[in-house]
Write a protein that holds these residues in place. Structure first.
Motif, short mmCIF file in Angstrom:
data_model
loop_
_atom_site.label_atom_id
_atom_site.label_comp_id
_atom_site.label_asym_id
_atom_site.label_seq_id
_atom_site.Cartn_x
_atom_site.Cartn_y
_atom_site.Cartn_z
N LYS A 27 0.79 -1.14 -0.04
CA LYS A 27 0.16 0.12 -0.07
C LYS A 27 0.97 1.19 -0.03
N VAL A 28 0.67 2.16 -0.77
CA VAL A 28 1.61 3.27 -1.16
C VAL A 28 0.77 4.74 -0.87
N ARG A 29 1.50 5.56 -0.40
CA ARG A 29 1.07 6.91 -0.33
C ARG A 29 2.19 7.70 -0.73
N VAL A 30 2.00 8.68 -2.05
CA VAL A 30 3.02 9.22 -2.66
C VAL A 30 2.84 10.84 -1.96
N VAL A 31 3.70 11.50 -1.51
CA VAL A 31 3.39 12.76 -0.86
C VAL A 31 4.28 13.80 -1.32
N GLU A 32 3.91 14.89 -2.03
CA GLU A 32 4.53 15.98 -2.61
C GLU A 32 4.49 17.32 -2.18
N ARG A 33 5.75 18.09 -1.96
CA ARG A 33 5.47 19.38 -1.57
C ARG A 33 4.90 20.33 -2.13
N ALA A 34 4.81 20.42 -3.60
CA ALA A 34 4.09 21.15 -4.53
C ALA A 34 2.80 20.95 -4.27
N PRO A 35 2.14 22.27 -4.02
CA PRO A 35 0.54 22.20 -3.84
C PRO A 35 -0.12 21.79 -5.30
N VAL A 36 0.73 22.23 -6.46
CA VAL A 36 -0.09 21.76 -7.76
C VAL A 36 1.18 21.42 -8.37
N ARG A 138 7.96 6.65 11.40
CA ARG A 138 6.79 7.68 11.66
C ARG A 138 7.15 8.96 10.82
N VAL A 139 6.34 9.30 9.90
CA VAL A 139 6.49 10.52 9.12
C VAL A 139 5.70 11.56 9.37
N ARG A 140 6.27 12.78 9.77
CA ARG A 140 5.49 13.90 10.26
C ARG A 140 5.30 14.91 9.09
N THR A 141 4.15 15.46 8.74
CA THR A 141 4.06 16.22 7.81
C THR A 141 3.25 17.36 8.10
N ARG A 142 3.29 18.63 7.30
CA ARG A 142 2.44 19.96 7.41
C ARG A 142 2.24 20.27 5.97
N PRO A 143 1.02 21.19 5.96
CA PRO A 143 0.66 21.85 4.86
C PRO A 143 1.78 22.39 4.30
N SER A 144 2.27 22.38 2.95
CA SER A 144 3.10 23.61 2.41
C SER A 144 2.55 24.59 1.92
N ALA A 145 3.14 25.62 1.56
CA ALA A 145 2.84 27.10 1.40
C ALA A 145 1.42 27.16 0.43
N SER A 146 0.56 27.67 0.82
CA SER A 146 -0.60 27.82 -0.17
C SER A 146 -1.49 26.58 0.02
N SER A 147 -1.31 25.57 0.85
CA SER A 147 -2.06 24.47 0.64
C SER A 147 -3.02 24.38 1.89
N ALA A 148 -4.23 23.83 1.75
CA ALA A 148 -5.14 23.66 2.88
C ALA A 148 -5.22 22.34 3.16
N VAL A 149 -4.07 21.32 2.92
CA VAL A 149 -3.84 20.17 3.31
C VAL A 149 -3.59 20.10 4.86
N PRO A 150 -4.14 19.61 5.82
CA PRO A 150 -3.60 19.62 7.26
C PRO A 150 -2.53 18.63 7.43
N GLY A 151 -1.90 19.17 8.61
CA GLY A 151 -0.72 18.53 9.14
C GLY A 151 -1.14 17.00 9.54
N ASP A 152 -0.15 16.00 9.57
CA ASP A 152 -0.69 14.89 10.14
C ASP A 152 0.79 14.15 10.23
N GLU A 153 0.54 12.68 11.06
CA GLU A 153 1.54 11.80 11.25
C GLU A 153 1.44 10.52 10.79
N LEU A 154 2.13 10.11 10.08
CA LEU A 154 1.95 8.82 9.28
C LEU A 154 2.70 7.93 9.58
N ASP A 155 2.23 6.53 10.10
CA ASP A 155 2.87 5.42 10.21
C ASP A 155 3.25 4.67 9.13
N ALA A 156 4.29 4.14 8.91
CA ALA A 156 4.65 3.38 7.86
C ALA A 156 5.59 2.19 8.03
N ASP A 157 5.77 1.20 7.17
CA ASP A 157 6.78 0.27 7.30
C ASP A 157 8.03 0.29 6.67
#
Length: 401
Positions: A27-36, A138-157
Protein backbone atom coordinates in the motif's frame (compact mmCIF):
# COMPACT_ATOMS: atom_id res chain seq x y z
CA UNK A 1 0.84 -3.01 10.58
CA UNK A 2 1.24 -4.48 7.09
CA UNK A 3 3.21 -3.46 4.04
CA UNK A 4 2.60 0.29 4.05
CA UNK A 5 5.02 2.67 2.33
CA UNK A 6 5.28 6.44 2.16
CA UNK A 7 7.16 7.85 -0.82
CA UNK A 8 8.49 11.36 -0.28
CA UNK A 9 8.58 13.25 -3.58
CA UNK A 10 6.53 12.91 -6.76
CA UNK A 11 9.24 13.32 -9.35
CA UNK A 12 10.10 10.63 -11.88
CA UNK A 13 11.86 8.44 -9.30
CA UNK A 14 9.20 8.82 -6.63
CA UNK A 15 6.33 8.02 -8.99
CA UNK A 16 8.25 5.03 -10.38
CA UNK A 17 8.82 3.81 -6.82
CA UNK A 18 5.12 4.12 -6.07
CA UNK A 19 4.23 2.06 -9.15
CA UNK A 20 6.83 -0.59 -8.37
CA UNK A 21 5.85 -0.94 -4.71
CA UNK A 22 2.23 -1.42 -5.69
CA UNK A 23 3.30 -4.16 -8.10
CA UNK A 24 5.10 -5.76 -5.14
CA UNK A 25 1.86 -5.74 -3.10
CA UNK A 26 2.44 -2.69 -0.93
CA UNK A 27 0.00 0.00 0.00
CA UNK A 28 1.57 3.26 -1.13
CA UNK A 29 1.09 6.92 -0.39
CA UNK A 30 3.17 9.38 -2.44
CA UNK A 31 3.47 12.83 -0.84
CA UNK A 32 4.67 15.89 -2.72
CA UNK A 33 5.50 19.31 -1.30
CA UNK A 34 4.29 21.26 -4.36
CA UNK A 35 0.60 22.18 -4.01
CA UNK A 36 0.07 21.89 -7.77
CA UNK A 37 1.91 19.65 -10.21
CA UNK A 38 2.23 22.10 -13.09
CA UNK A 39 4.25 19.76 -15.33
CA UNK A 40 7.07 22.26 -15.68
CA UNK A 41 10.17 21.08 -17.45
CA UNK A 42 11.72 20.60 -20.84
CA UNK A 43 12.55 17.30 -22.52
CA UNK A 44 14.40 14.18 -21.53
CA UNK A 45 16.25 11.34 -23.24
CA UNK A 46 15.81 7.80 -21.99
CA UNK A 47 18.39 5.16 -22.84
CA UNK A 48 17.63 1.46 -23.17
CA UNK A 49 18.14 0.77 -19.47
CA UNK A 50 15.51 3.35 -18.58
CA UNK A 51 13.07 1.97 -21.14
CA UNK A 52 13.60 -1.58 -19.87
CA UNK A 53 12.93 -0.43 -16.31
CA UNK A 54 9.74 1.32 -17.43
CA UNK A 55 8.71 -1.86 -19.25
CA UNK A 56 9.01 -3.77 -15.97
CA UNK A 57 6.81 -1.14 -14.29
CA UNK A 58 4.18 -1.63 -16.98
CA UNK A 59 4.45 1.83 -18.55
CA UNK A 60 7.12 1.23 -21.21
CA UNK A 61 4.64 0.82 -24.07
CA UNK A 62 2.88 4.10 -23.31
CA UNK A 63 6.22 5.90 -23.04
CA UNK A 64 7.39 4.52 -26.38
CA UNK A 65 4.14 5.64 -28.00
CA UNK A 66 4.54 9.19 -26.67
CA UNK A 67 8.27 9.45 -27.45
CA UNK A 68 10.45 9.80 -30.54
CA UNK A 69 13.28 7.41 -31.24
CA UNK A 70 16.74 8.96 -31.36
CA UNK A 71 18.41 7.41 -34.40
CA UNK A 72 20.37 10.15 -36.18
CA UNK A 73 22.81 12.79 -35.01
CA UNK A 74 25.94 12.86 -32.92
CA UNK A 75 28.58 15.24 -31.60
CA UNK A 76 29.80 18.31 -33.52
CA UNK A 77 32.16 21.26 -33.27
CA UNK A 78 30.86 24.87 -33.24
CA UNK A 79 31.78 25.09 -36.93
CA UNK A 80 29.48 22.15 -37.68
CA UNK A 81 31.96 19.37 -38.44
CA UNK A 82 31.22 15.96 -36.94
CA UNK A 83 33.32 14.54 -34.13
CA UNK A 84 31.26 11.36 -33.76
CA UNK A 85 28.08 10.07 -35.35
CA UNK A 86 25.37 8.30 -33.39
CA UNK A 87 23.91 5.11 -34.83
CA UNK A 88 20.68 4.71 -32.92
CA UNK A 89 19.61 1.73 -34.98
CA UNK A 90 22.80 -0.15 -34.04
CA UNK A 91 22.18 0.63 -30.39
CA UNK A 92 18.60 -0.61 -30.64
CA UNK A 93 19.76 -3.85 -32.26
CA UNK A 94 22.35 -4.36 -29.54
CA UNK A 95 20.08 -3.54 -26.62
CA UNK A 96 16.60 -4.40 -27.84
CA UNK A 97 15.32 -0.93 -27.00
CA UNK A 98 15.87 2.50 -28.55
CA UNK A 99 17.03 5.78 -27.09
CA UNK A 100 13.93 7.99 -27.03
CA UNK A 101 13.18 11.65 -26.47
CA UNK A 102 10.04 12.67 -24.63
CA UNK A 103 8.76 15.86 -22.98
CA UNK A 104 9.39 15.57 -19.26
CA UNK A 105 5.81 16.63 -18.55
CA UNK A 106 4.49 13.79 -20.70
CA UNK A 107 6.62 11.20 -18.91
CA UNK A 108 5.51 12.59 -15.57
CA UNK A 109 1.84 12.40 -16.58
CA UNK A 110 2.17 8.80 -17.76
CA UNK A 111 3.73 7.79 -14.45
CA UNK A 112 1.02 9.60 -12.47
CA UNK A 113 -1.69 7.90 -14.51
CA UNK A 114 -0.27 4.50 -13.54
CA UNK A 115 -1.03 5.18 -9.87
CA UNK A 116 -4.56 4.74 -8.54
CA UNK A 117 -6.62 7.81 -7.64
CA UNK A 118 -6.03 8.93 -4.09
CA UNK A 119 -2.49 7.59 -3.75
CA UNK A 120 -0.77 10.89 -4.68
CA UNK A 121 -1.07 13.74 -2.16
CA UNK A 122 0.17 17.19 -3.15
CA UNK A 123 0.73 20.18 -0.91
CA UNK A 124 2.23 17.97 1.81
CA UNK A 125 5.64 18.81 3.23
CA UNK A 126 7.54 16.17 5.19
CA UNK A 127 9.11 17.77 8.26
CA UNK A 128 10.67 14.72 9.86
CA UNK A 129 11.16 10.97 9.61
CA UNK A 130 11.57 8.99 12.84
CA UNK A 131 12.77 5.40 12.49
CA UNK A 132 13.92 4.90 16.07
CA UNK A 133 11.34 2.13 16.60
CA UNK A 134 12.48 -1.09 14.88
CA UNK A 135 10.19 -2.11 12.06
CA UNK A 136 8.25 1.16 11.95
CA UNK A 137 8.75 4.64 10.56
CA UNK A 138 6.82 7.73 11.63
CA UNK A 139 6.54 10.51 9.06
CA UNK A 140 5.65 13.99 10.27
CA UNK A 141 4.00 16.28 7.73
CA UNK A 142 2.53 19.73 7.49
CA UNK A 143 0.77 21.64 4.73
CA UNK A 144 3.15 23.36 2.36
CA UNK A 145 2.73 27.01 1.40
CA UNK A 146 -0.68 27.87 -0.08
CA UNK A 147 -2.02 24.39 0.74
CA UNK A 148 -5.17 23.61 2.69
CA UNK A 149 -4.02 20.06 3.51
CA UNK A 150 -3.84 19.58 7.29
CA UNK A 151 -0.69 18.39 9.02
CA UNK A 152 -0.51 14.73 9.92
CA UNK A 153 1.65 11.97 11.35
CA UNK A 154 1.87 8.87 9.19
CA UNK A 155 2.96 5.43 10.33
CA UNK A 156 4.67 3.25 7.74
CA UNK A 157 6.72 0.11 7.39
CA UNK A 158 8.93 1.81 4.81
CA UNK A 159 9.77 5.32 3.66
CA UNK A 160 11.25 5.97 0.24
CA UNK A 161 13.05 9.31 0.12
CA UNK A 162 12.83 10.54 -3.47
CA UNK A 163 12.97 14.23 -2.56
CA UNK A 164 15.68 15.29 -4.97
CA UNK A 165 19.22 16.61 -4.96
CA UNK A 166 18.51 18.86 -1.96
CA UNK A 167 16.86 16.03 -0.05
CA UNK A 168 15.95 17.04 3.49
CA UNK A 169 15.50 13.39 4.38
CA UNK A 170 19.06 12.58 3.32
CA UNK A 171 20.41 15.53 5.31
CA UNK A 172 18.61 14.32 8.42
CA UNK A 173 19.72 10.70 8.02
CA UNK A 174 23.35 11.52 7.19
CA UNK A 175 24.12 14.77 9.02
CA UNK A 176 27.87 14.33 8.51
CA UNK A 177 27.58 14.17 4.73
CA UNK A 178 28.52 17.42 2.94
CA UNK A 179 25.47 17.26 0.66
CA UNK A 180 25.28 18.43 -2.94
CA UNK A 181 28.17 20.33 -4.50
CA UNK A 182 28.11 22.75 -7.41
CA UNK A 183 29.55 21.05 -10.48
CA UNK A 184 30.97 24.21 -12.02
CA UNK A 185 28.36 24.27 -14.78
CA UNK A 186 24.97 25.88 -15.21
CA UNK A 187 22.27 24.84 -17.69
CA UNK A 188 19.60 26.74 -19.61
CA UNK A 189 16.98 24.70 -21.44
CA UNK A 190 13.60 25.03 -23.10
CA UNK A 191 11.04 23.46 -25.37
CA UNK A 192 10.67 25.17 -28.73
CA UNK A 193 7.71 25.76 -30.96
CA UNK A 194 7.46 23.21 -33.83
CA UNK A 195 10.27 23.40 -36.41
CA UNK A 196 11.96 21.16 -38.97
CA UNK A 197 15.19 19.44 -37.92
CA UNK A 198 17.52 17.18 -39.89
CA UNK A 199 18.61 15.03 -36.94
CA UNK A 200 17.04 13.48 -33.86
CA UNK A 201 19.83 14.34 -31.46
CA UNK A 202 22.90 16.56 -31.46
CA UNK A 203 25.51 17.81 -29.00
CA UNK A 204 28.02 20.51 -29.89
CA UNK A 205 31.12 21.09 -27.78
CA UNK A 206 32.97 24.37 -27.67
CA UNK A 207 35.30 25.79 -25.02
CA UNK A 208 33.55 25.33 -21.67
CA UNK A 209 30.17 25.20 -23.39
CA UNK A 210 27.77 22.67 -24.86
CA UNK A 211 24.64 23.12 -26.92
CA UNK A 212 22.40 20.14 -27.64
CA UNK A 213 18.94 19.27 -28.81
CA UNK A 214 16.58 16.32 -29.00
CA UNK A 215 13.68 16.21 -31.45
CA UNK A 216 10.26 15.36 -30.04
CA UNK A 217 7.36 13.55 -31.70
CA UNK A 218 5.08 16.60 -32.03
CA UNK A 219 7.61 18.61 -34.04
CA UNK A 220 8.96 20.56 -31.09
CA UNK A 221 12.47 20.13 -29.78
CA UNK A 222 14.18 20.37 -26.43
CA UNK A 223 17.47 22.25 -26.36
CA UNK A 224 19.96 22.73 -23.59
CA UNK A 225 22.93 25.04 -23.20
CA UNK A 226 25.47 24.06 -20.54
CA UNK A 227 28.09 26.65 -19.59
CA UNK A 228 31.07 26.82 -17.26
CA UNK A 229 30.70 29.61 -14.74
CA UNK A 230 29.93 30.57 -11.15
CA UNK A 231 26.70 29.51 -9.52
CA UNK A 232 23.86 31.97 -9.12
CA UNK A 233 24.35 34.02 -12.30
CA UNK A 234 21.05 34.83 -14.01
CA UNK A 235 20.22 36.90 -17.11
CA UNK A 236 17.50 39.48 -17.59
CA UNK A 237 17.30 38.30 -21.21
CA UNK A 238 18.36 34.63 -21.29
CA UNK A 239 17.73 34.16 -25.01
CA UNK A 240 19.69 37.29 -25.82
CA UNK A 241 22.58 36.11 -23.67
CA UNK A 242 22.59 32.73 -25.42
CA UNK A 243 22.45 34.29 -28.88
CA UNK A 244 25.57 36.22 -27.96
CA UNK A 245 27.33 33.21 -26.43
CA UNK A 246 26.60 30.94 -29.40
CA UNK A 247 26.95 33.50 -32.18
CA UNK A 248 28.72 31.90 -35.11
CA UNK A 249 27.91 28.33 -34.04
CA UNK A 250 26.35 26.09 -36.68
CA UNK A 251 22.65 25.71 -37.41
CA UNK A 252 20.17 24.68 -36.18
CA UNK A 253 21.33 26.36 -32.94
CA UNK A 254 20.18 29.82 -34.00
CA UNK A 255 16.90 28.45 -35.33
CA UNK A 256 16.25 26.58 -32.09
CA UNK A 257 16.72 29.77 -30.07
CA UNK A 258 14.52 31.72 -32.50
CA UNK A 259 11.76 29.11 -32.09
CA UNK A 260 11.74 29.54 -28.30
CA UNK A 261 9.40 31.77 -26.31
CA UNK A 262 11.35 33.78 -23.69
CA UNK A 263 9.11 32.58 -20.86
CA UNK A 264 9.87 28.95 -21.75
CA UNK A 265 13.54 29.17 -20.77
CA UNK A 266 14.53 27.40 -17.55
CA UNK A 267 17.86 28.05 -15.82
CA UNK A 268 19.39 25.84 -13.12
CA UNK A 269 22.83 25.40 -11.66
CA UNK A 270 23.98 21.79 -11.79
CA UNK A 271 24.65 20.19 -8.43
CA UNK A 272 25.77 16.64 -7.74
CA UNK A 273 26.60 14.35 -4.83
CA UNK A 274 30.33 14.46 -5.45
CA UNK A 275 30.89 12.69 -2.11
CA UNK A 276 29.22 9.26 -2.37
CA UNK A 277 26.85 8.22 0.37
CA UNK A 278 27.96 5.33 2.61
CA UNK A 279 24.56 3.69 2.15
CA UNK A 280 21.27 4.20 0.32
CA UNK A 281 19.45 2.84 3.39
CA UNK A 282 19.07 3.97 6.99
CA UNK A 283 16.77 1.83 9.09
CA UNK A 284 13.48 1.52 7.23
CA UNK A 285 14.24 4.50 4.97
CA UNK A 286 15.52 3.96 1.42
CA UNK A 287 17.03 6.80 -0.62
CA UNK A 288 16.29 6.82 -4.33
CA UNK A 289 17.16 8.88 -7.41
CA UNK A 290 18.81 12.26 -6.95
CA UNK A 291 18.40 11.98 -3.18
CA UNK A 292 20.77 9.01 -3.30
CA UNK A 293 23.11 9.75 -6.21
CA UNK A 294 22.50 13.10 -7.91
CA UNK A 295 24.78 13.22 -10.94
CA UNK A 296 25.69 15.60 -13.72
CA UNK A 297 23.68 15.23 -16.96
CA UNK A 298 26.65 14.43 -19.18
CA UNK A 299 25.62 10.82 -19.78
CA UNK A 300 21.86 11.43 -19.77
CA UNK A 301 21.49 8.79 -17.05
CA UNK A 302 19.94 10.65 -14.10
CA UNK A 303 16.31 9.67 -14.71
CA UNK A 304 17.28 6.21 -15.97
CA UNK A 305 19.14 5.48 -12.75
CA UNK A 306 16.20 6.67 -10.66
CA UNK A 307 13.82 4.32 -12.47
CA UNK A 308 16.34 1.50 -12.10
CA UNK A 309 16.34 2.21 -8.35
CA UNK A 310 12.56 1.92 -8.24
CA UNK A 311 12.48 -1.44 -10.01
CA UNK A 312 15.29 -2.97 -7.95
CA UNK A 313 13.73 -1.78 -4.68
CA UNK A 314 10.31 -3.19 -5.61
CA UNK A 315 11.79 -6.49 -6.78
CA UNK A 316 13.78 -6.92 -3.57
CA UNK A 317 10.64 -6.37 -1.51
CA UNK A 318 8.58 -8.69 -3.71
CA UNK A 319 10.92 -11.65 -3.19
CA UNK A 320 9.28 -12.40 0.14
CA UNK A 321 12.23 -11.67 2.41
CA UNK A 322 11.69 -9.45 5.43
CA UNK A 323 11.86 -5.71 4.75
CA UNK A 324 15.23 -5.14 6.38
CA UNK A 325 16.82 -7.93 4.32
CA UNK A 326 15.22 -6.53 1.17
CA UNK A 327 16.56 -3.05 1.89
CA UNK A 328 20.05 -4.41 2.44
CA UNK A 329 19.81 -6.19 -0.92
CA UNK A 330 18.65 -2.96 -2.58
CA UNK A 331 21.63 -1.05 -1.22
CA UNK A 332 24.07 -3.78 -2.20
CA UNK A 333 22.77 -3.90 -5.77
CA UNK A 334 22.12 -0.25 -6.50
CA UNK A 335 24.83 1.71 -4.72
CA UNK A 336 27.84 0.37 -6.68
CA UNK A 337 26.16 0.80 -10.07
CA UNK A 338 24.58 4.21 -9.48
CA UNK A 339 27.72 5.68 -7.93
CA UNK A 340 29.82 4.28 -10.77
CA UNK A 341 27.55 5.92 -13.35
CA UNK A 342 27.71 9.20 -11.40
CA UNK A 343 31.53 9.07 -11.47
CA UNK A 344 31.51 8.34 -15.19
CA UNK A 345 29.14 11.27 -15.82
CA UNK A 346 31.47 13.63 -13.95
CA UNK A 347 34.46 12.41 -15.98
CA UNK A 348 32.49 12.75 -19.22
CA UNK A 349 31.75 16.36 -18.38
CA UNK A 350 35.40 17.13 -17.73
CA UNK A 351 36.51 15.88 -21.15
CA UNK A 352 33.38 17.13 -22.88
CA UNK A 353 31.40 20.25 -22.02
CA UNK A 354 33.74 21.58 -19.31
CA UNK A 355 36.95 21.27 -21.31
CA UNK A 356 38.55 24.50 -22.54
CA UNK A 357 41.85 25.80 -23.86
CA UNK A 358 44.36 23.85 -26.01
CA UNK A 359 43.03 20.52 -24.71
CA UNK A 360 39.88 20.99 -26.81
CA UNK A 361 41.80 20.55 -30.08
CA UNK A 362 43.52 17.44 -28.74
CA UNK A 363 40.21 15.93 -27.66
CA UNK A 364 38.61 16.67 -31.02
CA UNK A 365 41.49 15.08 -32.90
CA UNK A 366 41.26 11.97 -30.73
CA UNK A 367 37.51 11.66 -31.33
CA UNK A 368 37.93 11.98 -35.09
CA UNK A 369 40.56 9.20 -35.07
CA UNK A 370 38.55 6.91 -32.78
CA UNK A 371 37.00 3.73 -34.27
CA UNK A 372 33.45 4.24 -35.52
CA UNK A 373 32.03 1.82 -32.97
CA UNK A 374 33.58 3.53 -29.96
CA UNK A 375 30.57 5.76 -29.27
CA UNK A 376 28.26 2.75 -29.40
CA UNK A 377 30.46 0.82 -26.96
CA UNK A 378 30.57 3.77 -24.55
CA UNK A 379 26.78 3.97 -24.49
CA UNK A 380 26.44 0.20 -24.14
CA UNK A 381 28.62 0.34 -21.04
CA UNK A 382 25.88 2.09 -19.09
CA UNK A 383 22.70 1.28 -20.99
CA UNK A 384 23.17 -2.50 -21.15
CA UNK A 385 21.24 -3.35 -18.00
CA UNK A 386 18.56 -5.96 -17.44
CA UNK A 387 15.99 -5.26 -14.72
CA UNK A 388 14.89 -7.84 -12.18
CA UNK A 389 11.40 -9.18 -12.76
CA UNK A 390 8.46 -7.71 -10.91
CA UNK A 391 5.23 -9.59 -10.20
CA UNK A 392 2.66 -9.16 -12.93
CA UNK A 393 -0.40 -7.04 -12.05
CA UNK A 394 -2.84 -9.09 -9.99
CA UNK A 395 -0.33 -11.83 -9.11
CA UNK A 396 0.32 -10.27 -5.68
CA UNK A 397 -2.42 -9.45 -3.24
CA UNK A 398 -2.26 -5.67 -3.07
CA UNK A 399 -3.03 -3.75 0.09
CA UNK A 400 -3.93 -0.58 -1.81
CA UNK A 401 -7.34 0.77 -0.88
Amino acid sequence: MGNIAVVVGAGIGGLAAGIGLRRAGWKVRVVERAPVLDDAGAGISLAANGIRALDELGVGASVRKAARGQYTGGTRTPGGSWLARMDGAALERALGAPIVGIPRATLHRLLRDALPPGSLHTGVEVTGVDHSDPGRVRVRTRPSASSAVPGDELDADLVVAADGVNSRTRAALFPGHPGPAYSGSTVLRALTEPLDLDTDFEITWGHGAEFGHIALPDGRAEWHAVLNGPAGVRHADPLGALRGRFAGWHQPIGRLLDATRPEAVLHHDIHELATPLPSFVSGRVALLGDAAHAMTPNLGQGACQAVEDAVVLAAALARGADTDTALAAYDAERRPRAQSVATAARKAGRIGQQLSGPAVALRNAALRLAPSGLAVRMILRHADWTPPRLPSPGSVTSLVE
